[in-house]
Design a protein around this motif. Structure first.
Motif, PDB file in Angstrom:
ATOM      1  N   PRO A  37      28.482 140.971 -23.171  1.00 32.19           N
ATOM      2  CA  PRO A  37      28.878 141.855 -24.269  1.00 32.19           C
ATOM      3  C   PRO A  37      30.042 142.765 -23.891  1.00 32.19           C
ATOM      4  N   HIS A  38      30.922 142.992 -24.849  1.00 34.79           N
ATOM      5  CA  HIS A  38      32.017 143.954 -24.642  1.00 34.79           C
ATOM      6  C   HIS A  38      31.482 145.344 -24.971  1.00 34.79           C
ATOM      7  N   ILE A  39      31.649 146.295 -24.054  1.00 26.54           N
ATOM      8  CA  ILE A  39      31.077 147.631 -24.263  1.00 26.54           C
ATOM      9  C   ILE A  39      31.966 148.533 -25.120  1.00 26.54           C
ATOM     10  N   LYS A  40      33.153 148.022 -25.514  1.00 27.57           N
ATOM     11  CA  LYS A  40      34.090 148.827 -26.306  1.00 27.57           C
ATOM     12  C   LYS A  40      33.454 149.442 -27.552  1.00 27.57           C
ATOM     13  N   THR A  41      32.447 148.759 -28.099  1.00 27.06           N
ATOM     14  CA  THR A  41      31.852 149.203 -29.356  1.00 27.06           C
ATOM     15  C   THR A  41      30.945 150.411 -29.163  1.00 27.06           C
ATOM     16  N   LEU A  80      37.047 142.770 -16.585  1.00 30.71           N
ATOM     17  CA  LEU A  80      38.055 143.644 -17.200  1.00 30.71           C
ATOM     18  C   LEU A  80      39.007 142.758 -18.002  1.00 30.71           C
ATOM     19  N   ALA A  81      38.718 142.609 -19.279  1.00 29.37           N
ATOM     20  CA  ALA A  81      39.487 141.689 -20.130  1.00 29.37           C
ATOM     21  C   ALA A  81      40.724 142.398 -20.666  1.00 29.37           C
ATOM     22  N   TYR A  82      41.613 142.745 -19.770  1.00 21.84           N
ATOM     23  CA  TYR A  82      42.789 143.536 -20.157  1.00 21.84           C
ATOM     24  C   TYR A  82      43.917 143.243 -19.172  1.00 21.84           C
ATOM     25  N   GLY A 138      47.928 136.517 -31.346  1.00 24.02           N
ATOM     26  CA  GLY A 138      49.302 136.940 -31.063  1.00 24.02           C
ATOM     27  C   GLY A 138      49.356 138.203 -30.225  1.00 24.02           C
ATOM     28  N   ARG A 139      48.306 138.496 -29.469  1.00 25.75           N
ATOM     29  CA  ARG A 139      48.311 139.641 -28.559  1.00 25.75           C
ATOM     30  C   ARG A 139      48.583 139.078 -27.167  1.00 25.75           C
ATOM     31  N   GLU A 140      47.769 139.387 -26.156  1.00 22.56           N
ATOM     32  CA  GLU A 140      48.071 138.834 -24.838  1.00 22.56           C
ATOM     33  C   GLU A 140      47.559 137.402 -24.720  1.00 22.56           C
ATOM     34  N   THR A 168      39.654 134.010 -24.338  1.00 21.70           N
ATOM     35  CA  THR A 168      40.497 134.386 -25.476  1.00 21.70           C
ATOM     36  C   THR A 168      39.762 135.450 -26.272  1.00 21.70           C
ATOM     37  N   HIS A 169      40.498 136.234 -27.058  1.00 22.29           N
ATOM     38  CA  HIS A 169      39.868 137.068 -28.092  1.00 22.29           C
ATOM     39  C   HIS A 169      40.419 136.602 -29.422  1.00 22.29           C
ATOM     40  N   GLU A 170      39.567 135.942 -30.191  1.00 22.14           N
ATOM     41  CA  GLU A 170      40.000 135.321 -31.443  1.00 22.14           C
ATOM     42  C   GLU A 170      39.865 136.296 -32.621  1.00 22.14           C
ATOM     43  N   VAL A 173      40.366 136.045 -36.610  1.00 24.71           N
ATOM     44  CA  VAL A 173      39.391 135.520 -37.567  1.00 24.71           C
ATOM     45  C   VAL A 173      38.973 136.604 -38.566  1.00 24.71           C
ATOM     46  N   TYR A 174      39.151 137.890 -38.201  1.00 24.58           N
ATOM     47  CA  TYR A 174      38.827 138.970 -39.141  1.00 24.58           C
ATOM     48  C   TYR A 174      39.785 138.980 -40.327  1.00 24.58           C
ATOM     49  N   GLY A 175      40.934 138.354 -40.163  1.00 29.00           N
ATOM     50  CA  GLY A 175      41.903 138.330 -41.256  1.00 29.00           C
ATOM     51  C   GLY A 175      41.671 137.191 -42.225  1.00 29.00           C
ATOM     52  N   PRO A 208      35.243 132.429 -25.130  1.00 32.67           N
ATOM     53  CA  PRO A 208      35.792 133.130 -26.293  1.00 32.67           C
ATOM     54  C   PRO A 208      35.064 134.465 -26.473  1.00 32.67           C
ATOM     55  N   GLY A 209      35.543 135.343 -27.368  1.00 29.22           N
ATOM     56  CA  GLY A 209      34.870 136.640 -27.513  1.00 29.22           C
ATOM     57  C   GLY A 209      35.177 137.346 -28.800  1.00 29.22           C
ATOM     58  N   CYS A 210      34.189 137.371 -29.721  1.00 26.17           N
ATOM     59  CA  CYS A 210      34.383 138.036 -31.005  1.00 26.17           C
ATOM     60  C   CYS A 210      33.048 138.002 -31.759  1.00 26.17           C
ATOM     61  N   SER A 211      32.697 139.117 -32.409  1.00 27.27           N
ATOM     62  CA  SER A 211      31.403 139.156 -33.106  1.00 27.27           C
ATOM     63  C   SER A 211      31.383 138.290 -34.358  1.00 27.27           C
ATOM     64  N   ARG A 212      32.563 138.019 -34.901  1.00 24.60           N
ATOM     65  CA  ARG A 212      32.570 137.224 -36.127  1.00 24.60           C
ATOM     66  C   ARG A 212      32.443 135.724 -35.836  1.00 24.60           C
ATOM     67  N   THR A 213      32.631 135.343 -34.573  1.00 20.97           N
ATOM     68  CA  THR A 213      32.547 133.912 -34.245  1.00 20.97           C
ATOM     69  C   THR A 213      31.394 133.601 -33.302  1.00 20.97           C
ATOM     70  N   VAL A 226      30.009 133.879 -24.381  1.00 21.12           N
ATOM     71  CA  VAL A 226      30.670 134.593 -25.477  1.00 21.12           C
ATOM     72  C   VAL A 226      30.652 136.083 -25.153  1.00 21.12           C
ATOM     73  N   ARG A 227      31.622 136.822 -25.741  1.00 21.19           N
ATOM     74  CA  ARG A 227      31.796 138.235 -25.371  1.00 21.19           C
ATOM     75  C   ARG A 227      31.902 139.138 -26.608  1.00 21.19           C
ATOM     76  N   PRO A 228      30.920 139.089 -27.510  1.00 18.23           N
ATOM     77  CA  PRO A 228      31.020 139.961 -28.693  1.00 18.23           C
ATOM     78  C   PRO A 228      30.756 141.416 -28.344  1.00 18.23           C
ATOM     79  N   GLY A 229      31.247 142.323 -29.175  1.00 19.57           N
ATOM     80  CA  GLY A 229      31.000 143.747 -28.963  1.00 19.57           C
ATOM     81  C   GLY A 229      30.360 144.403 -30.185  1.00 19.57           C
ATOM     82  N   THR A 230      30.988 144.170 -31.349  1.00 23.90           N
ATOM     83  CA  THR A 230      30.609 144.876 -32.572  1.00 23.90           C
ATOM     84  C   THR A 230      29.207 144.528 -33.070  1.00 23.90           C
ATOM     85  N   TYR A 231      28.684 143.382 -32.638  1.00 24.14           N
ATOM     86  CA  TYR A 231      27.373 142.914 -33.123  1.00 24.14           C
ATOM     87  C   TYR A 231      26.256 143.915 -32.887  1.00 24.14           C
TER      88      TYR A 231
END
Ligand SMILES: Cc1ncc(COP(=O)(O)O)c(C=O)c1O
Length: 361
Positions: A37-41, A80-82, A138-140, A168-170, A173-175, A208-213, A226-231
């Motif tokens: 899990p990504h702790i950013k959330t 550290l995904a940065y 289109g980020r890093e 990757t951080h996809e 998909v939020y768009g 991959p890493g995203c709560s929507r996927t 997988v690396r979701p955070g917002t979930y």
């Protein structure tokens, strides 16, 4: 019952939080996929501990400062995904390595990887590296399979790196609007990641890493983590009618506000503005937040300390009334709060500190 709380205050429903954490973990376990899990959330040690207790393999942070705080959660592995490049980070990375079983860093372009190699070499470190692949945000990340191949070659040639896998951080998909187009994005992201791995080393993991996927990705062939955070909390972006991946009844974080004024019949002002909700809005409905009780009332505009609420039922709001708002994008909202009030069984049970808030260095 919330009359005694000062506002704005973040309320976390711990029962739902635990259920969200367990649901994602069980889904990953069912498919033999690791959950990082990504702790950013949440940026809270209490939440990280819940994630680790049910089986998270490690934590993902963006910034070193977040990882320094998250060590106290008991996590043994951190990614550290940065794109790190700053020579000032060398000693801090060394200290982190000494207190963890595994610290993974990211290589996201040729230039960044060269800079990171210098940082690690002068700190006397050899670290596992995930190669970043841009899959459409289109980020890093490497912009093409060929670019990923040369980035991986560079990583393999450096004594300070060991090639650990691909990520990757996809987030694009939020768009996407309809569920059909989200599925198309997920398929394209998966295909790109599989091609990268096939060309470089079929034995390496793909993350991959995203709560929507995450619920889809965790079940797809060839996905190792997988690396979701917002979930953990959910927000309007995850319950939106277009591609809901969570139910309204799963939402675990709301912002308690007070109706501060009713300057016109069709407008009520809440005591939270951009300093509470940030400037983020939903992509589809263009609001900062919506009322949790599902009345037709939305925070449609914000100044610093005022939330402008509009909608068909605004006339029903009373000055002084407490309302709970579901934020459009929960992650930066949590980062603005010192602590959250925790509800258990609907009752106020604790306060938790947002320990890594503001850790952007
Ligand atoms: C690198 C990275 N991984 C994972 C995530 C988690 O994605 P989400 O917010 O959709 O849960 C993010 C979110 O920004 C991210 O930037």
């Amino acid at each position: 019952m919330f009359e005694d709380l000062p506002t704005p205050t973040l309320l976390v429903d711990e029962d739902r939080l635990r259920a969200n954490i367990q649901r994602m973990q069980s889904l990953c376990d069912a498919h033999g996929t690791e959950l990082w899990p990504h702790i950013k959330t949440h940026k809270m040690l209490e939440v990280a501990r819940l994630q680790i207790a049910v089986g998270a393999k490690g934590l993902v942070c963006a910034k070193i400062g977040e990882a320094e705080v998250m060590r106290a959660s008991g996590a043994r592995s951190i990614f550290l995904a940065y794109p790190l490049v700053d020579p000032l980070h060398g000693p801090r990375l060394r200290a982190l390595v000494e207190s963890l079983d595994e610290l993974i860093v990211a290589a996201t372009s040729g230039g960044q990887a060269q800079a990171l190699a210098k940082v690690l070499t002068s700190a006397g470190l050899r670290l596992p590296v995930m190669v970043g692949v841009d899959t459409g945000l289109g980020r890093e990340g490497a912009r093409s399979v060929e670019e990923a191949v040369s980035l991986a070659d560079f990583v393999r040639r450096q004594p300070c790196f060991t090639l650990r896998g691909f990520f990757t951080h996809e987030g694009h998909v939020y768009g996407t609007g309809s569920s059909g187009s989200a599925e198309t994005v997920i398929a394209a992201v998966h295909e790109r990641l599989m091609r990268v791995r096939e060309r470089i080393d079929p034995s390496l993991p793909v993350w991959p890493g995203c709560s929507r996927t995450a619920h889809r990705m965790a079940a797809m062939p060839g996905i190792d983590a997988v690396r979701p955070g917002t979930y953990v909390f959910g927000d309007l972006s995850l319950v939106s009618a277009d591609t809901p991946v969570m139910d309204w009844d799963d939402l675990a974080l709301t912002v308690l506000c007070t109706v501060a004024d009713r300057p016109e019949p069709s407008l009520a002002l809440l005591d939270g503005g951009t300093k509470t909700f940030t400037s983020d809005k939903t992509r589809d409905t263009n609001v900062h937040g919506a009322l949790y009780d599902r009345r037709d009332i939305h925070v449609s505009r914000c100044s610093e300390e005022h939330g402008f609420t509009t909608g068909a039922e605004v006339a029903g709001l009373r000055i002084g009334e407490r309302v709970r708002v579901v934020p459009a994008h929960v992650c930066p909202v949590v980062n603005l709060a010192d602590e959250v009030v925790v509800l258990r069984n609907g009752e106020i049970a604790a306060t938790w500190r947002v320990a890594a808030r503001g850790c952007v260095q």
